[in-house]
Design a protein around this motif. Structure first.
Motif, short mmCIF file in Angstrom:
data_model
loop_
_atom_site.label_atom_id
_atom_site.label_comp_id
_atom_site.label_asym_id
_atom_site.label_seq_id
_atom_site.Cartn_x
_atom_site.Cartn_y
_atom_site.Cartn_z
N THR A 39 0.90 -1.28 0.01
CA THR A 39 -0.04 -0.01 -0.02
C THR A 39 1.05 1.35 0.12
OG1 THR A 39 -1.89 -1.14 1.04
CG2 THR A 39 -1.69 1.24 1.10
N GLN B 50 -7.78 0.09 -0.57
CA GLN B 50 -7.88 -1.21 0.19
C GLN B 50 -8.90 -0.96 1.35
OE1 GLN B 50 -4.26 -2.35 2.25
NE2 GLN B 50 -5.01 -4.35 2.57
N ASP C 86 -5.74 -1.49 -4.98
CA ASP C 86 -5.20 -2.10 -3.63
C ASP C 86 -6.02 -3.32 -3.26
OD1 ASP C 86 -3.49 -2.73 -1.67
OD2 ASP C 86 -3.40 -0.44 -0.90
MG MG Z 1 -2.02 -2.90 2.31
#
Ligand code: MG
Ligand code: ATP
Length: 211
Positions: A42, A82, A158
């Motif tokens: 990330t 994410q 993500d």
């Molecule tokens: Mg991540």
């Protein structure tokens, strides 16, 4: 074809989260970024997309740095985050539409395109539902619709399939593939070996280093 290059990226907050990472994300190629939880995926996507300024190293796409000095991404970059980054009290359609309105698209056209993007992920029937009423997998597909709807030159996804069943995972993979075939730069961070296997190029991180 052009690509997005990140060269010699180091990112330090207290400790080194990324250590001298160099990657190229070529246009028209579906790229996987894998690695254990906490390995820096990330963080690397955030730097590649211009959300974070690297402590050392450079990013470049189309002759310019991705870091714009503010943490706002360039308009040619779109994310599937994410943790989704959806607005809970807005409807699914509104959450997708704002990605276009923020880019100056007329509201009526933005809503229409949002509707079509929801349909790409088989959730056209959920357009009027508030996001806070949706399941995790449904929210994840709204987040995908929002990331895909601008047709951005750079799409950074993500863990876009972490909450999905096999059928929906295949659907998202097919849409990622379609964006790459359109000539986009498409990167997917993932833990899922099946997702990695369906990509064209694979980078793997471990403790902030490329392996
Ligand atoms: Mg991540
Ligand atoms: N702002 C921050 N300050 C301090 N540490 C951070 C910060 N952001 C991330 N980290 C740490 O950096 C490391 C890398 O985090 P990152 O979110 O990039 O990992 P990841 O590979 O995406 O993990 P996951 O698969 O769980 O999503 C982790 O150890 C995390 O705790």
């Amino acid at each position: 074809m052009t690509g997005l290059e990140a060269t010699g990226i180091t990112y330090t907050v207290g400790r080194k989260l990324l250590d001298d990472v160099s990657v190229t994300f070529p246009a028209g190629t579906l790229v996987a970024l894998s690695g254990p939880s906490g390995s820096g995926k990330t963080t690397l996507l955030s730097i590649a997309g211009g959300l974070l300024e690297p402590t050392a190293g450079t990013t470049s796409y189309d002759g310019r740095s991705m870091w714009q000095g503010t943490g706002d991404p360039r308009p040619d970059v779109a994310f599937v985050l994410q943790v989704y980054g959806l607005v809970p009290i807005l409807s699914a359609r509104e959450n997708v539409s704002i990605a276009l309105r923020a880019r100056g698209v007329d509201p009526a056209e933005a809503d229409e395109r949002a509707e079509a993007a929801l349909a790409r992920f088989h959730i056209a029937d959920l357009g009027d539902r508030q996001v806070e009423e949706l399941s995790g997998g449904q929210m994840q597909r709204v987040a995908c619709a929002r990331g895909f709807v601008p047709g951005a030159a750079v799409l950074l996804a993500d863990e876009p399939t972490s909450e999905l069943d096999e059928g929906n995972r295949g659907l998202v993979l097919a849409e990622l593939r379609a964006e790459a075939e359109r000539g986009g730069i498409v990167v997917v961070a993932t833990h899922d070996p099946a997702v990695v296997a369906s990509c064209d190029l694979h980078y793997s991180l471990d403790e902030g280093r490329l392996t």
